[in-house]
Design a protein around this motif. Structure first.
Motif, mmCIF file in Angstrom:
data_model
loop_
_atom_site.group_PDB
_atom_site.id
_atom_site.type_symbol
_atom_site.label_atom_id
_atom_site.label_comp_id
_atom_site.label_asym_id
_atom_site.label_seq_id
_atom_site.Cartn_x
_atom_site.Cartn_y
_atom_site.Cartn_z
ATOM 1 N N SER A 371 51.311 -16.895 18.442
ATOM 2 C CA SER A 371 50.412 -17.618 17.555
ATOM 3 C C SER A 371 49.072 -16.913 17.470
ATOM 4 O O SER A 371 48.655 -16.206 18.394
ATOM 5 N N GLY A 372 48.397 -17.118 16.341
ATOM 6 C CA GLY A 372 47.137 -16.440 16.112
ATOM 7 C C GLY A 372 46.028 -16.848 17.065
ATOM 8 O O GLY A 372 45.118 -16.081 17.321
ATOM 9 N N GLY A 373 46.077 -18.050 17.589
ATOM 10 C CA GLY A 373 45.003 -18.516 18.460
ATOM 11 C C GLY A 373 45.284 -18.341 19.939
ATOM 12 O O GLY A 373 44.528 -18.834 20.767
ATOM 13 N N SER A 374 46.350 -17.646 20.296
ATOM 14 C CA SER A 374 46.702 -17.507 21.700
ATOM 15 C C SER A 374 45.765 -16.537 22.406
ATOM 16 O O SER A 374 45.170 -15.659 21.800
ATOM 17 N N PHE A 375 45.651 -16.696 23.721
ATOM 18 C CA PHE A 375 44.781 -15.853 24.542
ATOM 19 C C PHE A 375 45.352 -14.446 24.655
ATOM 20 O O PHE A 375 44.620 -13.457 24.630
ATOM 21 N N PHE A 376 46.645 -14.340 24.762
ATOM 22 C CA PHE A 376 47.335 -13.054 24.864
ATOM 23 C C PHE A 376 47.948 -12.717 23.504
ATOM 24 O O PHE A 376 48.762 -13.479 22.983
ATOM 25 N N LYS A 377 47.536 -11.600 22.915
ATOM 26 C CA LYS A 377 47.923 -11.277 21.545
ATOM 27 C C LYS A 377 48.619 -9.910 21.485
ATOM 28 O O LYS A 377 47.966 -8.891 21.326
ATOM 29 N N PRO A 378 49.930 -9.884 21.591
ATOM 30 C CA PRO A 378 50.654 -8.621 21.444
ATOM 31 C C PRO A 378 51.006 -8.353 19.984
ATOM 32 O O PRO A 378 51.126 -9.272 19.168
ATOM 33 N N SER A 379 51.182 -7.099 19.648
ATOM 34 C CA SER A 379 51.631 -6.717 18.310
ATOM 35 C C SER A 379 52.290 -5.356 18.394
ATOM 36 O O SER A 379 52.107 -4.611 19.357
ATOM 37 N N LEU A 380 53.050 -5.038 17.360
ATOM 38 C CA LEU A 380 53.743 -3.756 17.267
ATOM 39 C C LEU A 380 53.362 -3.073 15.966
ATOM 40 O O LEU A 380 53.403 -3.689 14.896
ATOM 41 N N THR A 381 52.989 -1.795 16.059
ATOM 42 C CA THR A 381 52.648 -0.999 14.880
ATOM 43 C C THR A 381 53.607 0.176 14.784
ATOM 44 O O THR A 381 53.834 0.883 15.769
ATOM 45 N N ILE A 382 54.176 0.365 13.602
ATOM 46 C CA ILE A 382 55.024 1.523 13.350
ATOM 47 C C ILE A 382 54.535 2.206 12.075
ATOM 48 O O ILE A 382 54.092 1.549 11.127
ATOM 49 N N GLY A 383 54.590 3.533 12.054
ATOM 50 C CA GLY A 383 54.112 4.257 10.886
ATOM 51 C C GLY A 383 54.776 5.611 10.732
ATOM 52 O O GLY A 383 55.294 6.174 11.706
ATOM 53 N N TYR A 384 54.754 6.110 9.517
ATOM 54 C CA TYR A 384 55.374 7.408 9.211
ATOM 55 C C TYR A 384 54.499 8.118 8.182
ATOM 56 O O TYR A 384 54.182 7.548 7.123
ATOM 57 N N LEU A 385 54.078 9.346 8.479
ATOM 58 C CA LEU A 385 53.258 10.144 7.567
ATOM 59 C C LEU A 385 53.866 11.534 7.424
ATOM 60 O O LEU A 385 54.223 12.177 8.417
ATOM 61 N N ALA A 386 53.991 11.987 6.184
ATOM 62 C CA ALA A 386 54.557 13.308 5.886
ATOM 63 C C ALA A 386 53.467 14.208 5.314
ATOM 64 O O ALA A 386 52.729 13.802 4.407
ATOM 65 N N SER A 387 53.377 15.426 5.827
ATOM 66 C CA SER A 387 52.294 16.330 5.428
ATOM 67 C C SER A 387 52.508 16.934 4.055
ATOM 68 O O SER A 387 51.531 17.222 3.347
#
Length: 590
Positions: A371-387
């Motif tokens: 939840s947005g108001g929780s004390f502990f806030k985990p998240s996952l970020t994934i990304g891909y960039l091509a030159s």
């Protein structure tokens, strides 16, 4: 004022009701104005900043990675006034109309103004309350507020007369209203003048506005810099360099942001020379304003990116110039300014080198957990960039050319601690290039941090890399921030002898508001990316990097940052004299 109100109370219940009416409306206007201002500020930071869930320690202005933040000008103040008046009107109109005084939870029959209020509600329908069924009448009011409420009731009376309900308005009421109109004629005239002035200024703004969806945000950097120490000092002169960024920020829904950024500059990094007189091919000591510089002040589009929320997920799309720190939390507050002019001087102290691997065009997603108001806030970020995503030839394009794919787990505990674990898989095709190239592409000589040993890839064969990093930021108090990182890079070449490993680490201490609100004193130390025992390369000493800077905030739009960068064992060779870079950087934001 109180004597006048008592006289009008004796004359008619209308007057007392108007008094109570204006009290509530004036209070509602103040609440509405504050609410709208808060929402406007939140909209500027929350919509594009959703991807950086772990960036909890704010510097003087929140940022969306490479998004520069607009500073207030006289024109901005005019817009704020117009928006405030507009929001007040909208919120007043949104007050729920009542048909009975009993609908107010905070009005009791024992109240001294109950009968007057009841008369106005039931006879004239000239009272509005708050959506939560309260009236909040216990408040002092000014003559201007009383005049505004009187004017509203006059309009209501005229409406009743026009709709053939004049029998509701007694002669006594009309006489009282006429006397009040005369009494407050000066205030009513002043209010009309103010409204006319606001309307004129609004018309002027609408006629001359740049765009209804786009704002222009800019940054200009002037920097005087020099390097000292042995042959390196003799080979360089004092320079005066510049870089300008103009960012067109467009929003189509109020929650998304399209960045179209123009850049120009003439900044070049210093050349370093070893004790033997040979040039050291290294990116150590590269400064942030030298990133994206065209060298001759020619203008280019150096960044085109779009941030948009999709449900709880924050999405990022880059058409050109995308880098990993655009969309992922770097956990290096006060040092990180996305290569802008308000953070650390060097690219190394700004963020972990792991975010400098690859870049270009691509996409990323940040998925929050819990939840947005929780004390502990985990998240996952994934990304891909091509030159080389735009190149359709063989071994190029979005999937077959150089690329870097990132995955990062973000953890924030309250508003004092943030930790991230990062993995980046990179691929570089045959033809050379560098590991920390910010998406320079196939065969590029671009390198933005680290030594030659840590950067140089095989010219004959393709290479892949697996990089692992940990980044953390801790704020024990509002006046102290501690952050650091460590990264390990395993490069696997497709030819014999192409494999190597590289390391990097750093620790920074920042003192925000040191000496003055908005100032920052920063000290950073660590080792720029280095690699030992590579065939064909000399030097196995750790290249330490020490940096100190003090950003002095002259005004909301101008900051001056003197600083020093001290490099030991340049090129990983302790026989080379230390290099000391001194810089005086002035940053203008608008």
């Amino acid at each position: 004022m109180s004597h006048l109100l008592w006289k009008t109370l004796v004359l008619s219940p209308v007057v007392l009701g108007v008094t109570v009416l204006v009290s509530a409306r004036a209070m509602a206007a103040e609440v509405a104005s504050y609410s709208e201002h808060t929402k406007a500020k939140a909209a500027q930071t929350e919509a594009p900043n959703a991807s950086n869930a772990s960036i909890f320690i704010q510097t003087e202005q929140p940022k969306v990675n490479q998004q520069l933040v607009a500073q207030k000008t006289d024109e901005n103040n005019v817009l704020e006034q117009v928006n405030r008046y507009s929001s007040e009107g909208k919120n007043q109109n949104s007050q729920s109309q009542v048909t009975s005084v009993s609908q107010f939870s905070d009005v009791q029959p024992t109240d001294w103004a109950f009968q007057a209020l009841q008369s106005l509600v039931e006879r004239y329908g000239c009272i509005a309350g708050y959506p939560n069924s309260t009236y909040r009448g216990n408040r002092a009011l000014t003559r201007y507020e009383f005049a505004a409420g009187l004017n509203a009731c006059l309009d209501r009376v005229n409406e009743l007369i026009a709709t053939a309900t004049a029998d509701l308005v007694s002669k006594q009421d009309l006489a009282t209203l006429q006397r009040l109109q005369e009494e407050y004629s000066a205030e009513l005239a002043t209010l009309r003048g103010r409204v006319d002035s606001v309307e004129a200024r609004t018309a002027e703004l609408e006629a001359n506005q740049f765009s209804t969806t786009t704002k222009l945000v800019g940054e200009a950097i002037f920097a005087v810099s020099d390097v000292f120490g042995g042959n390196t000092g003799d080979a360089n002169n004092t320079v005066f360099q510049d870089r300008v960024r103009l960012d067109l920020q467009t929003s189509f829904t109020g929650k998304d942001v399209l960045h179209t950024r123009l850049a120009a500059g003439n900044a070049l990094a210093f050349s370093q020379v070893g004790n033997g007189g040979a040039a050291i091919n290294t990116a150590e000591g590269t400064q942030t304003f030298q990133i994206g510089s065209t060298g001759n002040n020619s203008v280019i589009i150096d960044w085109l990116a779009y941030y948009v929320p999709i449900g709880p997920v924050q999405a990022y799309f880059a058409g050109t110039g995308g880098i990993h720190s655009d969309y992922v939390a770097t956990n290096n507050p006060y040092f990180e300014d996305f290569d802008g002019g308000n953070g650390a001087l060097s690219t190394f102290a700004s963020e972990s080198p792991i975010y400098r691997i690859g870049g270009g065009a691509g996409a990323a997603l940040t998925l929050p957990f819990g939840s947005g108001g929780s004390f502990f806030k985990p998240s996952l970020t994934i990304g891909y960039l091509a030159s080389n995503a735009n190149n359709p030839v063989a071994n190029q394009g979005l999937s077959e050319g150089n690329y870097a794919a990132l995955g990062q787990l973000n953890f924030s505990v309250g508003d004092r601690l943030a930790i991230a674990a990062t993995y980046v898989h990179g691929y570089n095709g045959a033809g050379g290039g560098n590991l920390f190239d910010l998406g320079g592409g196939l065969g590029s000589t671009n390198r933005v941090v680290g030594t030659e040993q840590a950067n140089t890839l095989s010219t004959l064969n393709a290479s892949s890399s697996n990089s692992y990093g940990v980044e953390a930021a801790f704020r024990p108090s509002d006046k102290l921030s501690i952050s650091g990182f460590i990264s390990y890079h395993d490069v696997i070449g497709f030819g014999v002898g192409d494999d190597y490993e590289a390391w990097s680490y750093g620790l920074g201490v920042a003192l925000p508001d040191f000496g003055k609100k908005g100032n920052v004193l920063g000290i950073f130390a660590g080792a720029e990316p280095y690699s030992f025992n590579r065939p064909g390369f000399a030097g196995n000493d750790i290249p330490y990097h020490f940096e100190g800077f003090y950003k002095y905030r002259v005004s909301d739009n101008i900051s001056i940052t003197p600083g020093v960068i001290w490099l030991t064992s340049p090129g990983q060779n302790s026989d080379n004299d230390d290099a000391i870079i001194g810089t005086l950087r002035t940053t203008f934001t608008f």
